[in-house]
Motif scaffolding. Structure first.
Motif, PDB file in Angstrom:
ATOM      1  N   ALA A   1      20.765 -39.969  22.263  1.00 24.95           N
ATOM      2  CA  ALA A   1      20.951 -41.159  22.665  1.00 24.95           C
ATOM      3  C   ALA A   1      20.733 -42.303  21.638  1.00 24.95           C
ATOM      4  CB  ALA A   1      19.878 -41.511  23.855  1.00 24.95           C
ATOM      5  N   MET A   2      19.688 -42.048  20.677  1.00 26.25           N
ATOM      6  CA  MET A   2      19.393 -42.945  19.793  1.00 26.25           C
ATOM      7  C   MET A   2      20.541 -43.232  18.506  1.00 26.25           C
ATOM      8  SD  MET A   2      15.454 -43.058  19.120  1.00 26.25           S
ATOM      9  CE  MET A   2      15.772 -44.340  17.636  1.00 26.25           C
ATOM     10  N   ARG A   3      21.385 -41.959  18.535  1.00 23.52           N
ATOM     11  CA  ARG A   3      22.330 -41.700  17.560  1.00 23.52           C
ATOM     12  C   ARG A   3      23.410 -42.838  17.745  1.00 23.52           C
ATOM     13  NH1 ARG A   3      25.337 -36.281  16.959  1.00 23.52           N
ATOM     14  NH2 ARG A   3      23.609 -35.888  18.447  1.00 23.52           N
TER      15      ARG A   3
ATOM     16  N   ILE B   1      14.991 -34.074  21.667  1.00 21.44           N
ATOM     17  CA  ILE B   1      16.577 -34.068  21.616  1.00 21.44           C
ATOM     18  C   ILE B   1      17.272 -34.858  22.272  1.00 21.44           C
ATOM     19  CG2 ILE B   1      18.517 -32.195  22.119  1.00 21.44           C
ATOM     20  CD1 ILE B   1      16.482 -29.928  21.128  1.00 21.44           C
ATOM     21  N   MET B   2      16.855 -35.166  23.701  1.00 19.07           N
ATOM     22  CA  MET B   2      17.495 -36.280  24.482  1.00 19.07           C
ATOM     23  C   MET B   2      17.441 -37.734  23.697  1.00 19.07           C
ATOM     24  SD  MET B   2      16.790 -34.736  28.132  1.00 19.07           S
ATOM     25  CE  MET B   2      17.626 -36.030  29.051  1.00 19.07           C
ATOM     26  N   ILE B   3      16.246 -37.843  23.447  1.00 20.84           N
ATOM     27  CA  ILE B   3      16.193 -39.317  22.595  1.00 20.84           C
ATOM     28  C   ILE B   3      16.839 -39.201  21.589  1.00 20.84           C
ATOM     29  CG2 ILE B   3      14.016 -40.732  21.484  1.00 20.84           C
ATOM     30  CD1 ILE B   3      12.181 -39.735  23.754  1.00 20.84           C
ATOM     31  N   GLY B   4      16.714 -38.435  20.563  1.00 21.89           N
ATOM     32  CA  GLY B   4      17.672 -38.424  19.392  1.00 21.89           C
ATOM     33  C   GLY B   4      18.998 -38.437  19.505  1.00 21.89           C
TER      34      GLY B   4
END
Length: 160
Positions: free
Chosen positions: A30-32, A25-28
């Protein structure tokens, strides 16, 4: 004792699964913020994005539309042969930026004008981003810069 080991193993697996879910969730999230979708001028004209959306637009700088202002503000039209979108950019443009040259700009639409925060140009005479090539091919206006004049291309000339 055996039941205790099994219980501990299940707890470790559950904690690992929760940690993996949180990390995903954190990576998603940040990537958004770092993902900027590419659109052709025809796509922007058909379905204008909201003013708050940051995206990339790419195509050719339409001939006769490049206007350099007194300050660092430059306006031009980006086209894919099907539609043209006005672009405004304040800053120093790349050396290879010019009319009838491929470009990709990052920014957002404001009052019908694409306000670019970054403008990219080809890094050599023959390179063009894949997305721009695809958009131009879709509109039927792409010309291979490596083609000969008989093929309808640029004849190997730089166009500059």
């Amino acid at each position: 004792m055996r039941g205790l080991k099994k219980k501990r193993r299940i707890q470790i697996i559950a904690i690992a699964a929760v940690a993996l879910t949180i990390a995903t969730i954190m990576i998603g999230t940040a990537m958004r913020d770092g993902i900027n979708f590419f659109r052709s001028p025809s796509e922007v004209a058909e379905a204008p994005p909201p003013e708050s959306e940051v995206f990339r637009i790419g195509g050719l700088v339409e001939e006769g539309t490049l206007v350099r202002g007194e300050s660092e503000t430059t306006t031009f039209m980006v086209t894919d042969g099907g539609a043209s979108i006005p672009v405004s950019y304040t800053g120093v443009l790349p050396d290879l930026f010019g009319e009838n040259e491929g470009t990709v700009a990052l920014g957002s639409m404001q009052n019908g004008v694409f306000m670019a925060t970054e403008v990219l140009a080809r890094h050599d005479e023959t390179y063009m981003p894949k997305e721009v090539v695809d958009a131009l091919k879709e509109q039927g206006v792409y010309k291979d810069p490596n083609a000969t004049d008989a093929d309808g291309g640029y004849g190997g000339a730089s166009g500059s």
